[in-house]
Scaffold this motif. Structure first.
Motif, mmCIF file in Angstrom:
data_model
loop_
_atom_site.group_PDB
_atom_site.id
_atom_site.type_symbol
_atom_site.label_atom_id
_atom_site.label_comp_id
_atom_site.label_asym_id
_atom_site.label_seq_id
_atom_site.Cartn_x
_atom_site.Cartn_y
_atom_site.Cartn_z
ATOM 1 N N ARG A 200 0.825 -1.206 0.000
ATOM 2 C CA ARG A 200 0.000 0.000 0.000
ATOM 3 C C ARG A 200 0.862 1.261 0.000
ATOM 4 O O ARG A 200 1.840 1.369 0.731
ATOM 5 C CB ARG A 200 -0.928 0.017 1.213
ATOM 6 C CG ARG A 200 -1.966 1.130 1.167
ATOM 7 C CD ARG A 200 -2.947 1.030 2.314
ATOM 8 N NE ARG A 200 -4.035 1.987 2.172
ATOM 9 C CZ ARG A 200 -5.021 2.148 3.037
ATOM 10 N NH1 ARG A 200 -5.064 1.383 4.119
ATOM 11 N NH2 ARG A 200 -5.959 3.057 2.829
ATOM 12 N N ASP A 201 0.460 2.222 -0.813
ATOM 13 C CA ASP A 201 1.087 3.534 -0.837
ATOM 14 C C ASP A 201 0.340 4.414 0.165
ATOM 15 O O ASP A 201 -0.751 4.912 -0.128
ATOM 16 C CB ASP A 201 1.002 4.123 -2.245
ATOM 17 C CG ASP A 201 1.544 5.540 -2.318
ATOM 18 O OD1 ASP A 201 2.202 5.976 -1.355
ATOM 19 O OD2 ASP A 201 1.310 6.215 -3.342
ATOM 20 N N THR A 202 0.915 4.613 1.330
ATOM 21 C CA THR A 202 0.216 5.336 2.400
ATOM 22 C C THR A 202 0.435 6.842 2.352
ATOM 23 O O THR A 202 -0.178 7.572 3.131
ATOM 24 C CB THR A 202 0.667 4.825 3.771
ATOM 25 O OG1 THR A 202 2.069 5.057 3.910
ATOM 26 C CG2 THR A 202 0.372 3.342 3.929
ATOM 27 N N GLU A 203 1.333 7.310 1.477
ATOM 28 C CA GLU A 203 1.591 8.752 1.337
ATOM 29 C C GLU A 203 1.975 9.398 2.675
ATOM 30 O O GLU A 203 1.703 10.570 2.921
ATOM 31 C CB GLU A 203 0.374 9.457 0.748
ATOM 32 C CG GLU A 203 0.052 9.064 -0.683
ATOM 33 C CD GLU A 203 1.104 9.529 -1.688
ATOM 34 O OE1 GLU A 203 1.626 10.644 -1.515
ATOM 35 O OE2 GLU A 203 1.396 8.771 -2.634
ATOM 36 N N GLU A 275 -5.195 9.960 -4.230
ATOM 37 C CA GLU A 275 -5.980 8.809 -3.772
ATOM 38 C C GLU A 275 -6.345 7.985 -4.996
ATOM 39 O O GLU A 275 -7.064 8.452 -5.885
ATOM 40 C CB GLU A 275 -7.237 9.259 -3.026
ATOM 41 C CG GLU A 275 -6.948 9.877 -1.666
ATOM 42 C CD GLU A 275 -8.206 10.223 -0.911
ATOM 43 O OE1 GLU A 275 -8.696 9.378 -0.138
ATOM 44 O OE2 GLU A 275 -8.713 11.351 -1.105
ATOM 45 N N THR A 279 -3.341 3.649 -3.145
ATOM 46 C CA THR A 279 -3.438 4.240 -1.802
ATOM 47 C C THR A 279 -4.655 3.751 -1.032
ATOM 48 O O THR A 279 -4.628 3.671 0.193
ATOM 49 C CB THR A 279 -3.522 5.773 -1.882
ATOM 50 O OG1 THR A 279 -4.748 6.152 -2.516
ATOM 51 C CG2 THR A 279 -2.352 6.348 -2.662
ATOM 52 N N LEU A 282 -7.452 6.975 2.049
ATOM 53 C CA LEU A 282 -6.483 7.429 3.044
ATOM 54 C C LEU A 282 -7.119 8.157 4.221
ATOM 55 O O LEU A 282 -6.592 8.142 5.328
ATOM 56 C CB LEU A 282 -5.457 8.364 2.390
ATOM 57 C CG LEU A 282 -4.499 7.756 1.366
ATOM 58 C CD1 LEU A 282 -3.650 8.846 0.747
ATOM 59 C CD2 LEU A 282 -3.625 6.692 1.995
#
Length: 370
Positions: A200-203, A275, A279, A282
Motif C-alpha cells: 500500500r502507498d500510504t503517502e 488517492e 493508496t 487514506l
C-alpha cells in the motif's frame, strides 16, 4: 544472480546476439512449408525478440534501477523477517548487516564510513521496516567519540527500493565526497522507502484505522535512531529529504513537525496526497485530514514555524512547476524556503542526481550537531 548484476545483463545480450545469428544462419533451412519448418521459424523469431527485449529492459533497469531485485520485479516481498532486540535498554533497532562504500579506503570505516542495514520497530506506530544507515568516517574516529552528529532521513519515491538511494542516487558516496571537500558537515543518513506498509502507498499519512505512517517517520524513526546511534535529539539536529513521493513526505513531515525537524527538502515533490488504487481510502471521508495532507492548504491555514524548506522543479520536463512556485509564494516567516529550478529535466534519476549535491549542501547548512 541478482536482477541488476552485470552477469545477468551479459548473458542476456549474448543470448540475443546468438539467437539473432542463428536466425540468419538457419532461415534457409526453415524456408519450407512443413509444420516443422513453420514451428522452427516461429520459435526462432519469438526467442530472438524475447532475448532482445530482455536485454533492452535490463540495460534500462540497470541505468535507472526501476526494480532492485527479481522479487521486486514480480511484486513479491523478499525482506527477511525483522528481528527486534528488546533487551538492550528498550532499543527499537537491530543491525542486520554492514557494507562498505565504494570509495578510497572504503574497507576501513574510519576512512570510508559504513552502511548498516537495520530493522526498525516503531514503538507508537507498530510499523516495522528495514532501512539503511550511512555512518560517516568521523563517526568511527577517536576524536569524534563524544560528538552527536546531525542526521537526515532520506526517502525514495513510490514504490521504490532503499537500495536505489545507495546504488542509483548515491547518497552515501556523494555525502562522503562532499564532506571530504569541506562542502558539508559529516551527517548520518537514514535511508528507506516511504512504503513501510507494502504494497500500500500510504503517502506518509496516519490512516484512520490503518497504518500510522506519519507517526512512524515523524516520531518513531528519529527516536529509535537516536537511541542507538550518536545523533542529536533536537529539531536543529534533524532534516528529511526525498524525491517524488518521498519529496512530498519530506515537505509534509517537516511542515507539520517543526518540533522534530529543522529542514525538509522535496526533490520533484508534489503537494497533495493522491488517492487511487495504490493508496486506497487514506482519509476515511474526514475532510480535515484531507486538507491537512494538502501542503498548499496547510501553508495558508497553519501558523508558520521556524522551518526551512527546499523545493525543486524544472522549467521544462517536470509537471510540478506551477505548484512548486505556489508553494514558494505561500511560505511565510519565520519559515524559510529555497529552490532549485533547472532549465530542463524530467521526473527521473538523472535529474535528481543533479539536485542531490546542492540539496545536501543546503541541508547541511541548516542542521547542527549536538
Amino acid at each position: 544472480m541478482g536482477l541488476t548484476s552485470t552477469t545477468v545483463l551479459v548473458m542476456a545480450v549474448v543470448a540475443a546476439v546468438v539467437l539473432f545469428a542463428s536466425t540468419i544462419w538457419l532461415w534457409p533451412r526453415l524456408a519450407g512449408r512443413t509444420w516443422r519448418a513453420v514451428t522452427g521459424r516461429i520459435a526462432l523469431l519469438l526467442a530472438t525478440q524475447l532475448a532482445i527485449f530482455a536485454s533492452v529492459g535490463l540495460v534500462a533497469n540497470n541505468a535507472f534501477l526501476f526494480y532492485g531485485s527479481w522479487a521486486d520485479l514480480f511484486g513479491k516481498q523478499q525482506d527477511l523477517g525483522v528481528v527486534v532486540d528488546h533487551s538492550a535498554g528498550g532499543k527499537r533497532i537491530k543491525v542486520m548487516g554492514t557494507q562498505r562504500l565504494d570509495v578510497p579506503g572504503g574497507d576501513r570505516p574510519e576512512r570510508g564510513g559504513q552502511i548498516q542495514k537495520i530493522a526498525v520497530d516503531g514503538e507508537k506506530s507498530a510499523i516495522k521496516s528495514p532501512a539503511y544507515v550511512y555512518l560517516p568516517p568521523e563517526y568511527f574516529q577517536p576524536q569524534y567519540a563524544k560528538k552527536r552528529f546531525p542526521a537526515a532521513i532520506v526517502l525514495t519515491g513510490y514504490p521504490g527500493t532503499a537500495e536505489n538511494l545507495i546504488k542509483a542516487l548515491k547518497y552515501p558516496r556523494t555525502a562522503h565526497e562532499m564532506a571530504a571537500k569541506g562542502k558539508i558537515q559529516p551527517m548520518v543518513l537514514v535511508m528507506l522507502r516511504p512504503t513501510v506498509a507494502p504494497p500500500r502507498d500510504t503517502e506518509c499519512v496516519d490512516i484512520p484505522g490503518g497504518p500510522q505512517t506519519e507517526t512512524f517517520f515523524a516520531d518513531d524513526l528519529p527516536t529509535a535512531v537516536a537511541g542507538v546511534y550518536r545523533v542529536g535529539t533536537n529539531a536543529a539536529n534533524w532534516g528529511i529529504i526525498g524525491n517524488s513521493t518521498g519529496g512530498y513526505c519530506s515537505l509534509k513531515i517537516a511542515l507539520h513537525h517543526p518540533d522534530r525537524f529543522a529542514a525538509g527538502a522535496g526533490l520533484s515533490a508534489y503537494y497533495e496526497a493522491p488517492e487511487d488504487r495504490t493508496t486506497g481510502d487514506l482519509f476515511q471521508g474526514k475532510k480535515e485530514l484531507r486538507q491537512r495532507a494538502n501542503l498548499l492548504w496547510s501553508l495558508d491555514n497553519k501558523p508558520p514555524a521556524k522551518t526551512s524548506f527546499l523545493v525543486t522543479s524544472s522549467k521544462k520536463g517536470e509537471p510540478n512547476l506551477k505548484d512548486t512556485l505556489r508553494f514558494i509564494d505561500k511560505v511565510r516567516p519565520p519559515a524559510r524556503v529555497s529552490s532549485i529550478l533547472l532549465d530542463s529535466g524530467g521526473h527521473n534519476f538523472t535529474t535528481w542526481k543533479r539536485e542531490i549535491p546542492p540539496a545536501l549542501e543546503w541541508l547541511s547548512g541548516r542542521l547542527t550537531s549536538a
